[in-house]
Design a protein around this motif. Structure first.
Motif, short mmCIF file in Angstrom:
data_model
loop_
_atom_site.label_atom_id
_atom_site.label_comp_id
_atom_site.label_asym_id
_atom_site.label_seq_id
_atom_site.Cartn_x
_atom_site.Cartn_y
_atom_site.Cartn_z
N SER A 1 -10.56 -0.17 2.02
CA SER A 1 -11.10 -0.27 0.67
C SER A 1 -11.66 -1.65 0.33
O SER A 1 -12.78 -1.74 -0.21
CB SER A 1 -10.03 0.13 -0.36
OG SER A 1 -9.65 1.48 -0.17
N PRO A 2 -10.94 -2.76 0.62
CA PRO A 2 -11.54 -4.07 0.32
C PRO A 2 -12.85 -4.32 1.07
O PRO A 2 -13.79 -4.90 0.51
CB PRO A 2 -10.45 -5.06 0.77
CG PRO A 2 -9.19 -4.28 0.72
CD PRO A 2 -9.56 -2.89 1.11
N ILE A 3 -12.91 -3.88 2.35
CA ILE A 3 -14.14 -4.05 3.13
C ILE A 3 -15.27 -3.27 2.50
O ILE A 3 -16.41 -3.77 2.35
CB ILE A 3 -13.91 -3.61 4.59
CG1 ILE A 3 -12.92 -4.55 5.27
CG2 ILE A 3 -15.22 -3.59 5.36
CD1 ILE A 3 -12.49 -4.10 6.65
N MET A 4 -14.97 -2.00 2.09
CA MET A 4 -16.00 -1.17 1.46
C MET A 4 -16.45 -1.78 0.13
O MET A 4 -17.64 -1.80 -0.19
CB MET A 4 -15.47 0.25 1.23
CG MET A 4 -15.28 1.03 2.52
SD MET A 4 -14.61 2.68 2.22
CE MET A 4 -15.97 3.44 1.33
N THR B 1 -20.66 -4.19 -2.75
CA THR B 1 -21.08 -5.13 -3.79
C THR B 1 -22.21 -6.02 -3.30
O THR B 1 -23.21 -6.25 -4.01
CB THR B 1 -19.88 -6.00 -4.24
OG1 THR B 1 -18.82 -5.15 -4.69
CG2 THR B 1 -20.29 -6.93 -5.37
N ILE B 2 -22.06 -6.53 -2.07
CA ILE B 2 -23.12 -7.39 -1.49
C ILE B 2 -24.43 -6.62 -1.38
O ILE B 2 -25.51 -7.13 -1.74
CB ILE B 2 -22.68 -7.92 -0.11
CG1 ILE B 2 -21.52 -8.90 -0.28
CG2 ILE B 2 -23.84 -8.59 0.61
CD1 ILE B 2 -20.89 -9.34 1.04
N ALA C 1 -29.83 -5.43 -3.25
CA ALA C 1 -30.85 -4.45 -3.63
C ALA C 1 -31.48 -4.81 -4.96
O ALA C 1 -32.71 -4.83 -5.10
CB ALA C 1 -30.24 -3.05 -3.68
N ASN C 2 -30.62 -5.10 -5.96
CA ASN C 2 -31.13 -5.51 -7.27
C ASN C 2 -29.99 -6.16 -8.05
O ASN C 2 -29.09 -5.48 -8.52
CB ASN C 2 -31.68 -4.29 -8.03
CG ASN C 2 -32.49 -4.70 -9.24
OD1 ASN C 2 -31.95 -5.17 -10.22
ND2 ASN C 2 -33.81 -4.50 -9.15
N SER C 3 -30.04 -7.46 -8.18
CA SER C 3 -28.96 -8.20 -8.83
C SER C 3 -28.86 -7.88 -10.31
O SER C 3 -27.77 -7.85 -10.89
CB SER C 3 -29.16 -9.70 -8.64
OG SER C 3 -30.43 -10.11 -9.14
N LYS C 4 -30.01 -7.61 -10.95
CA LYS C 4 -30.00 -7.32 -12.39
C LYS C 4 -29.30 -5.99 -12.67
O LYS C 4 -28.51 -5.87 -13.60
CB LYS C 4 -31.43 -7.28 -12.94
CG LYS C 4 -31.51 -7.15 -14.45
CD LYS C 4 -32.96 -7.01 -14.92
CE LYS C 4 -33.74 -8.29 -14.65
NZ LYS C 4 -35.12 -8.19 -15.19
N ILE D 1 -15.91 -1.90 -13.56
CA ILE D 1 -14.72 -2.25 -12.78
C ILE D 1 -13.57 -2.71 -13.67
O ILE D 1 -12.43 -2.26 -13.48
CB ILE D 1 -15.07 -3.31 -11.71
CG1 ILE D 1 -15.98 -2.70 -10.65
CG2 ILE D 1 -13.81 -3.87 -11.05
CD1 ILE D 1 -16.47 -3.67 -9.60
N PRO D 2 -13.77 -3.61 -14.67
CA PRO D 2 -12.64 -3.98 -15.54
C PRO D 2 -12.07 -2.80 -16.33
O PRO D 2 -10.85 -2.72 -16.53
CB PRO D 2 -13.25 -5.03 -16.49
CG PRO D 2 -14.41 -5.57 -15.75
CD PRO D 2 -14.95 -4.44 -14.95
#
Length: 237
Positions: A101-104, A109-110, A115-118, A127-128
């Motif tokens: 899970s952490p790797i995924m 996220t990267i 792909a598109n930071s915005k 996520i929160p």
């Protein structure tokens, strides 16, 4: 993304087939590693439970009379059976998910930011919310599971009493009374487990709600960006 942007849009069927075969190959690898992970985690969890149960049994044999008086036989039986099984299942799920899970999460996220930071800002909200919901469920469910385990102890104690004193029960014709008491114990266990599981089962609906809300938000904002030309259709997908 490559298939849509570089293959479908340009009408390059050969590129689509090549990338499609690559995706199929990666899927086969994923399936193989998933099956191996399931096997290895099951073997490791069973071995861990065996060693834990053996260590618990040896520890119980070394108990002083004060320990025996404090911890009933029914409680010790629960620790050696139900509790060890729960730990075994938790350990199996943990070693399957703790590494994957952490790797995924990091890789996804990267890739989303690349792909598109915005557009990936949407994750800063979802996520929160999901983390707070999971924390709330865990904090409220834990005391209920403790209560359920105490009810298990009572039920095991009742079974032990009936097995040890079965001749006395028959001699005094107390079968109906003992059946009634046992039914009351099992009803208590069922109710305690129902109250505990009622909270835990909310985990999946909340996760699905947050996930689909995130997808909807990405499609909404990403759709406008695709119309403006600031994001490609494949990247949005």
């Amino acid at each position: 993304a490559f298939i849509i942007d570089n293959g479908v849009k340009k009408g390059d069927i050969g590129y689509v087939v090549k990338m499609g075969l690559l995706m199929m190959l990666m899927s086969v690898f994923s399936l193989a590693f998933g099956a191996l992970a399931a096997r290895f985690s099951a073997v490791a969890a069973m071995g861990f439970a065996k060693n834990l149960r053996s260590a618990l049994f040896r520890k119980v044999q070394d108990f002083s009379f004060a320990n025996v008086d404090k911890l009933s036989t029914a409680s010790l039986t629960t620790r050696l059976t139900t509790d060890v099984t729960n730990i075994q299942n938790a350990f199996m799920m943990f070693i399957r998910s703790a590494f994957r899970s952490p790797i995924m999460l990091i890789c996804a996220t990267i890739m989303a930011v690349r792909a598109n930071s915005k557009l990936s800002v949407v994750f800063l909200f979802s996520i929160p919310i999901l983390a707070c919901a999971v924390f709330f469920i865990i904090s409220k469910a834990h005391p209920r599971f403790e209560k359920m385990l105490r009810q298990y102890d009572d039920m095991n104690g009742k079974v032990q009493e009936n097995l040890i004193g079965i001749r006395v029960v028959k001699a005094f014709a107390r079968e109906d009374y003992e059946k009634k008491r046992f039914n009351e114990n099992t009803d208590s266990v069922r109710l305690a487990q129902y109250m505990a599981e009622k909270l835990v089962v909310m985990n999946m609906p909340i996760m699905q709600l947050v996930m689909y809300a995130t997808i909807t938000a990405i499609l909404w904002f990403g759709g406008h960006m695709a119309v403006e030309g600031s994001i490609a259709t494949g990247e949005l997908s």
